[in-house]
Design an enzyme around this catalytic site. Structure first.
Site, PDB file in Angstrom:
ATOM      1  N   GLY A 185      25.655  -2.588  41.939  1.00 40.53           N
ATOM      2  CA  GLY A 185      24.505  -3.368  41.896  1.00 40.53           C
ATOM      3  C   GLY A 185      24.335  -4.501  42.501  1.00 40.53           C
ATOM      4  N   GLY A 187      21.682  -7.430  42.851  1.00 37.10           N
ATOM      5  CA  GLY A 187      20.116  -8.152  43.008  1.00 37.10           C
ATOM      6  C   GLY A 187      19.424 -10.105  43.725  1.00 37.10           C
ATOM      7  N   ASP A 301      11.681 -11.770  34.749  1.00 33.19           N
ATOM      8  CA  ASP A 301      11.796 -11.467  36.574  1.00 33.19           C
ATOM      9  C   ASP A 301      12.430  -9.704  35.598  1.00 33.19           C
ATOM     10  OD1 ASP A 301      11.836  -9.983  38.380  1.00 33.19           O
ATOM     11  OD2 ASP A 301      14.530 -10.648  38.593  1.00 33.19           O
TER      12      ASP A 301
END
Length: 475
Positions: A185, A187, A301
């Site tokens: 991942g 981000g 977020d």
């Protein structure tokens, strides 16, 4: 153990790593304990690994193992009792020359001490004294609040009693992740790699990027806050590393990906009942961060990419507690814009606006409408009147055409209306009009009535300000 037991080793011997002090784990069956004493839980772990975790954790006195879950308990232990078909209990005991020191053994004593022939009167007196001593110790424990400060620079696998997180060295994590080769991942917070610790446990290792802190103390303070959070709808933080410029967090591994994968990438829609449970899971997790944990945490977020799904379909919130570690404007206050376009509350864009937990409520509202409709909040390929999801949902609601939002899907009409109304309340421009997450949970559960939303939302951006590249990337 029916006749009582005492701790036969000293805590100092463990925490300081004295060579003369060794430990053993004794396995006991058919014991039940008060689960309020559990300070750390580890899912998906083997029985042997559970035993080893307690053995090397200076705080752990007893570990409970059942259904591939390990729960660690610390002093004072309460309400232990014999019951059939209970979890396997691992009890830490001292062994060797150092063991007797904590139990009051003589300097020349070696081996077990057996006490035989205690009269009823003497036994009763001892019990009274022990009870008094216990309450005194508990009182002093709560008054003084003993703390062990974890040395982040040490390579020892020691724990902070206040945090219950393991400190890893960078080299340990490099080995665990095979040199940070398997990326799973990426981000705004950094890159995530798959790793293995304790020989068999899969973990997610997040290497933080763009981190600005005031050094080791600030980082440890943030870890202390995150380490005190325990909720079934939060991704569990297992440990961390802070060596020089390297800041890494070790989380439980979530095998089923993110909510974004379920909503936007799956070949078939996640079923309606499953989406309702996911929406409730997330709401309960945010409620815990806002109102139920020791220090309030504003996530800043909330979005589908930061909601991970475990192997049982349970939704868990990731990346909570990191807002103050990211971006220089936020080392102490929430002043710079934080979040992902499309989920950012309007007050972020107004200079000197007070940023409160209501920014998370707004983001949740946008995401709730996405959960209902299984689409992004902005879809430039949709018909013109459907491009901005919030506008389209409001128009369908006022026209009593909510079935248009789910097309041919079989859903519960009342629950659909309830979720839409909650979502529209959450995305009101005025933060004071948005409900608290406690009210959100109650409204979704149907325990309180939901009034009509007061006005049409305006959203933080107009449709023309979005391009496909501005949508949040998957982690």
């Amino acid at each position: 153990m029916d006749s009582g037991c005492y701790k036969n080793y000293s805590g100092d011997a463990c925490s300081r790593g004295k060579s003369e002090q060794t430990f053993e784990i004794d396995e006991v069956g058919n014991l039940s304990w008060e689960l309020d004493d559990v300070y750390y839980s580890m899912p998906s772990i083997s029985k042997d690994a559970c035993k080893e975790e307690c053995l090397r954790d200076c705080i752990c006195e007893v570990a409970l193992y059942q259904n591939e879950e390990c729960k660690k308990l610390k002093l004072p232990l309460t309400y232990g009792r014999r019951e059939p078909n209970q979890a396997t209990t691992f009890v830490k005991i001292g062994a060797g020359a150092g063991a007797g020191a904590g139990a009051g053994a003589g300097a020349g004593a070696s081996g077990p001490v057996f006490i035989v022939g205690i009269s009823s009167l003497a036994l009763g007196s001892i019990l009274v004294l022990v009870s008094c001593g216990f309450f005194v110790l508990v009182f002093r424990h709560h008054r003084v609040g003993k703390k062990w400060i974890l040395n982040l620079e040490s390579s020892d696998n020691r724990f902070d009693e206040d945090v219950a997180l393991r400190s890893f060295t960078y080299e340990e994590l490099k080995i665990a992740s095979h040199g940070f080769t398997e990326e799973i991942g990426r981000g705004s917070c950094g890159t995530v790699f798959k790793g293995v610790i304790n020989g068999s446990r899969n973990v997610a290792i997040k290497r933080l990027e763009k981190v600005v802190t005031e050094g080791q103390k600030e980082f440890k303070n943030e870890m202390r806050v995150i380490g005190k959070t325990h909720h079934k709808n939060l991704v569990q933080l297992l440990g961390y590393c802070h060596e020089g410029g390297n800041m890494l967090l070790i989380y439980e591994h979530m095998s089923n990906g993110s909510l974004a994968d379920f909503l936007f990438k799956a070949r078939s829609k996640t079923d309606w009942e499953g989406r309702i449970e996911i929406a409730l899971d997330i709401a309960r997790g945010i409620l815990y961060l806002h109102q139920e944990c020791q220090t309030q945490i504003i996530h800043c977020d909330i979005k589908p990419e930061n909601i991970l799904i475990d192997d049982k379909g349970c939704a868990k919130i990731a990346d909570f507690g990191l807002a103050k570690l990211l971006m220089s404007e936020q080392t102490k206050t929430y002043t710079g814009i934080r979040g992902t376009r499309g989920y950012v509350a309007p007050e972020w864009w107004h200079q000197n606006s007070l940023i409160t937990a209501k920014v998370d409520v707004y983001s949740y509202g946008i995401m709730l409408l996405e959960i209902v409709c299984c689409r992004r909040s902005i879809d430039m390929n949709a018909p013109e009147n459907e491009v901005v999801l919030a506008y389209w949902v409001y128009d369908c609601f006022m026209a009593r055409e909510l079935e248009e939002l789910v097309k041919d899907e079989q859903v519960q009409g009342k629950m659909l209306e309830r979720m839409v109304k909650v979502g529209l309340w959450c995305i009101q421009d005025d933060p004071t009009l948005r409900p608290s997450m406690n009210k959100v949970v109650q409204m979704l559960e149907g325990t309180i009535d939901i009034p009509l939303p007061p006005c049409r939302p305006t959203t933080s951006f107009t449709a023309s300000s979005f391009t496909s590249s501005s949508l949040p990337a998957s982690k």
